[in-house]
Design a protein around this motif. Structure first.
Motif, PDB file in Angstrom:
ATOM      1  N   ASN A 179     -20.717  -5.585 -17.959  1.00 53.52           N
ATOM      2  CA  ASN A 179     -20.669  -4.864 -19.232  1.00 53.52           C
ATOM      3  C   ASN A 179     -19.292  -4.279 -19.501  1.00 53.52           C
ATOM      4  O   ASN A 179     -18.831  -4.240 -20.647  1.00 53.52           O
ATOM      5  N   GLU A 214     -25.096  -7.034 -20.993  1.00 55.32           N
ATOM      6  CA  GLU A 214     -26.406  -7.127 -20.342  1.00 55.32           C
ATOM      7  C   GLU A 214     -27.150  -5.809 -20.494  1.00 55.32           C
ATOM      8  O   GLU A 214     -26.548  -4.732 -20.435  1.00 55.32           O
ATOM      9  N   ASP A 215     -28.454  -5.906 -20.714  1.00 53.15           N
ATOM     10  CA  ASP A 215     -29.275  -4.702 -20.794  1.00 53.15           C
ATOM     11  C   ASP A 215     -29.339  -4.038 -19.414  1.00 53.15           C
ATOM     12  O   ASP A 215     -29.466  -4.717 -18.395  1.00 53.15           O
ATOM     13  N   ILE A 216     -29.228  -2.734 -19.399  1.00 50.73           N
ATOM     14  CA  ILE A 216     -29.364  -1.999 -18.146  1.00 50.73           C
ATOM     15  C   ILE A 216     -30.515  -1.015 -18.262  1.00 50.73           C
ATOM     16  O   ILE A 216     -31.019  -0.755 -19.358  1.00 50.73           O
ATOM     17  N   GLU A 217     -30.923  -0.481 -17.128  1.00 48.86           N
ATOM     18  CA  GLU A 217     -32.065   0.418 -17.113  1.00 48.86           C
ATOM     19  C   GLU A 217     -31.787   1.678 -17.937  1.00 48.86           C
ATOM     20  O   GLU A 217     -30.671   2.190 -17.952  1.00 48.86           O
ATOM     21  N   THR A 334     -31.556   0.188  -9.343  1.00 43.79           N
ATOM     22  CA  THR A 334     -30.747  -0.303 -10.457  1.00 43.79           C
ATOM     23  C   THR A 334     -30.141  -1.650 -10.088  1.00 43.79           C
ATOM     24  O   THR A 334     -29.826  -1.904  -8.925  1.00 43.79           O
ATOM     25  N   THR A 335     -29.995  -2.499 -11.086  1.00 44.39           N
ATOM     26  CA  THR A 335     -29.424  -3.833 -10.886  1.00 44.39           C
ATOM     27  C   THR A 335     -28.242  -4.016 -11.820  1.00 44.39           C
ATOM     28  O   THR A 335     -28.358  -3.788 -13.026  1.00 44.39           O
ATOM     29  N   ARG A 336     -27.110  -4.406 -11.273  1.00 46.20           N
ATOM     30  CA  ARG A 336     -25.920  -4.703 -12.054  1.00 46.20           C
ATOM     31  C   ARG A 336     -25.383  -6.065 -11.609  1.00 46.20           C
ATOM     32  O   ARG A 336     -25.739  -6.569 -10.547  1.00 46.20           O
TER      33      ARG A 336
END
Length: 410
Positions: A179, A214-217, A334-336
């Motif tokens: 991102n 990208e969508d994040i939490e 969390t995923t990145r």
């Protein structure tokens, strides 16, 4: 002065009745004429140097595509003219036609790095200080890349080779999240468009660059967590004030920049009125609920009125301490992504709480409690439907879980 216009060569109509379009450039007493390749039109559709759409009952006449070609030629010629003024190149037929064909330009004389500094300077009066700070940070990233990879920065070098080298440097050497990398590319495109408008280059390769996002939490406090934080006795003035500032954001949906800007003149009996910092929405009205009013009453008549203020760095440090003491320690995964490399992290929730999560907490809990979406968007000043939809999805999933945890157990 240089002028560009187009006319129709009606005497050159083919058997289908299509006539070619001719470009005519005048500069002083000179005239340059050239037929525009591949653009042909029936005379009845030609008006004001462009092609009109045909009737719906007739075959499509490609007016959109052909007009885009004519617009592009017009824009390129004007850039070539500005280029000649800056470089001292004489305006000749050969020079213009070569430039239209994409031959190399002498505009590389304008230093790329100097233009970056000029870009910042020209935006200083129309952009927020935080935005200018981000510009400078991004420019330093680009300079670091050029030095690390021995990459010569000039306008004509911003092409597919640049983007490949820049991408590898960002992901492999700087371990940049996708991102943030997308924001870097967005800046490059903004800068190149700005420079293009000033006639500093004719390189359009940057328009092919794709920004990834990208969508994040969405990290937010549940209503139980928020109320536990709000009612917790910290026995510390420092932490109590930070808690109040954070909770006020959770109860109003204000961004941290707006919380810092809040003054007594913005406070009315049951609402706030102010200009929002990010969107510059003037005279924006924010209703006050009873908890928000309670916080304002605590500081009325004090040196902190209407609410305490603190630097963003210290705030993010102290609010984590507050949430840890309250016991907001649910483990959050969390995923990145860094390029194609996935990075998973599991941390207690209090480590993820920042000033940004206050606004997210307000939006999410308001939707869960049933607030009308349109009213909520008006309160928060949301402009982006896509980002707002993420909160709606979270609220709907929460309601579904609650239904399953209650009625489905009967």
């Amino acid at each position: 002065m240089l002028h560009v216009y187009f006319n129709l060569r009606k005497e050159k109509q083919n058997q289908k009745g299509l006539a070619p379009v001719r470009m005519i450039i005048t500069h002083g007493s000179k005239k340059i004429r050239k037929v525009v390749p591949s653009v042909k039109v029936m005379p009845k559709y030609w008006s004001n140097q462009r092609i009109k759409p045909n009737l719906k009952s007739e075959p499509y006449n490609y007016h959109v595509e052909f007009n885009m070609i004519l617009d592009d030629i017009d824009r390129k010629i004007r850039h070539i003219y500005r280029e000649s003024l800056l470089t001292g190149k004489p305006i000749t037929k050969d020079y213009i036609l070569q430039r239209l064909d994409g031959k190399p330009t002498s505009m590389a004389r304008i230093d790329f790095v100097d233009a970056l500094d000029e870009f910042v300077a020209t935006h200083r009066s129309v952009r927020a200080a935080s935005t200018i700070k981000k510009y400078r940070s991004t420019i330093q990233f680009i300079k670091d890349f050029a030095e690390a990879r021995s990459f010569e920065l000039f306008f004509e070098s911003i092409d597919i080779k640049f983007i490949e080298a820049f991408r590898d440097y960002a992901f492999l050497e700087r371990h940049t999240l996708n991102n943030y990398y997308g924001k870097l590319i967005a800046f490059v495109k903004t800068f190149m468009n700005w420079a293009l408008d000033r006639g500093y280059h004719n390189n359009l390769e940057f328009k092919k660059f794709k920004r990834t996002a990208e969508d994040i939490e969405v990290i937010y406090l549940t209503m139980d967590e928020l109320l536990s934080l709000y009612h917790f006795d910290f026995n510390s003035r420092r932490l109590s004030m930070v808690r109040d500032l954070y909770c006020f954001g959770c109860f109003t949906g204000l961004r941290f920049s707006d919380l810092k800007a809040l003054r007594p003149a913005h406070v009315f009996e049951d609402h706030l009125r102010m200009t929002l910092h990010k969107t510059r929405s003037t005279d924006h009205k924010i209703p006050l609920n009873k908890m928000a009013k309670e916080i304002l009453e605590r500081y009325q008549g004090t040196v902190y009125e209407p609410i305490p203020r603190i630097s963003g760095q210290k705030f993010n440090e102290y609010i984590k301490e507050c949430c840890e003491r309250v016991g907001i320690d649910e483990l959050i995964c969390t995923t990145r992504y860094i390029g194609q490399r996935r990075v998973d992290q599991t941390r207690p929730k209090y480590e993820l709480i920042t000033s940004h999560t206050a606004r997210k907490t307000f939006v999410t809990n308001s939707l869960i409690l049933g607030m009308n979406e349109r009213v909520l968007k008006n309160i928060t000043g949301h402009k982006d439907d896509a980002s707002f939809k993420r909160y709606v999805d979270i609220a709907e999933n929460f309601k579904q879980r609650e239904m399953s945890n209650t009625w489905d157990k009967i």
